[in-house]
Scaffold this motif. Structure first.
Motif, short mmCIF file in Angstrom:
data_model
loop_
_atom_site.label_atom_id
_atom_site.label_comp_id
_atom_site.label_asym_id
_atom_site.label_seq_id
_atom_site.Cartn_x
_atom_site.Cartn_y
_atom_site.Cartn_z
N GLU A 172 26.49 1.07 -16.48
CA GLU A 172 26.04 -0.13 -16.04
C GLU A 172 26.10 -0.09 -14.35
OE1 GLU A 172 24.95 -2.85 -17.73
OE2 GLU A 172 25.34 -1.45 -19.78
N TYR A 173 25.01 -0.46 -13.77
CA TYR A 173 24.77 -0.58 -12.59
C TYR A 173 24.76 -1.87 -11.84
CZ TYR A 173 22.68 4.33 -12.79
OH TYR A 173 22.35 5.52 -13.29
N ASP A 174 25.76 -2.03 -10.81
CA ASP A 174 25.65 -3.34 -10.44
C ASP A 174 25.33 -3.32 -8.92
OD1 ASP A 174 27.80 -2.08 -8.74
OD2 ASP A 174 29.50 -3.08 -9.71
N ALA A 175 25.35 -4.49 -8.17
CA ALA A 175 24.74 -4.59 -6.91
C ALA A 175 25.46 -3.67 -5.98
CB ALA A 175 24.95 -6.06 -6.22
N GLU A 176 26.69 -3.34 -6.13
CA GLU A 176 27.37 -2.58 -5.12
C GLU A 176 26.86 -0.99 -5.35
OE1 GLU A 176 31.81 -1.22 -3.45
OE2 GLU A 176 31.39 -2.73 -5.14
N GLU A 198 32.73 4.42 -12.84
CA GLU A 198 32.23 2.71 -12.83
C GLU A 198 30.81 2.52 -13.27
OE1 GLU A 198 33.73 0.36 -9.38
OE2 GLU A 198 34.96 2.04 -9.04
N TRP A 199 30.21 3.69 -13.03
CA TRP A 199 28.63 3.46 -13.00
C TRP A 199 27.74 4.70 -13.92
CZ3 TRP A 199 29.57 3.85 -7.37
CH2 TRP A 199 29.98 2.38 -7.08
N HIS A 204 23.86 -0.25 -6.14
CA HIS A 204 22.49 -0.17 -5.55
C HIS A 204 22.49 0.05 -4.31
CE1 HIS A 204 20.24 -0.42 -9.44
NE2 HIS A 204 20.92 -1.40 -9.89
#
Length: 106
Positions: free
Chosen positions: A12-16, A78-79, A18
């Motif tokens: 899962e990718y979050d804003a941080e 985390e990603w 990217h």
């Protein structure tokens, strides 16, 4: 020339992610000796291969020491569900060529 193959199983990718990914891309592109990259996506699954092209090992090591890159490496879990990095020294390349798509890119 050196190739770095980054094989990953995305999570899962979050804003941080990217934001950090954009900073890492800019750092790579700003490193003397960076020649470009190619990305392939597995059509039957989630696996992604990104191949980075470097003129010298010194150029690659310079990029590897980038602080944003170091932060991302410390937070991979985390990603990504999994990842693998392979560093290869190119001894020779040959073939019929790919015109504007020839390796290394750019």
């Amino acid at each position: 020339m050196y190739l770095v193959t980054f094989r990953l199983d995305p999570g899962e990718y979050d804003a941080e992610f990217h934001e950090l990914n954009d900073a890492i891309r800019a750092a790579a592109e700003g490193t003397d000796g960076y020649l470009g990259q190619r990305t392939w996506n597995d059509p039957e699954g989630d696996e992604v291969l990104v191949v980075y092209y470097w003129e010298t090992l010194i150029a690659l090591e310079s990029f590897a020491a980038d602080s944003d890159h170091e932060r991302a490496k410390a937070r991979w879990n985390e990603w990504y569900d999994a990842y693998e990095v392979t560093v290869t020294e190119v001894i020779e390349t040959y073939g019929s060529g790919f015109g504007d798509d020839a390796d290394p890119p750019g």
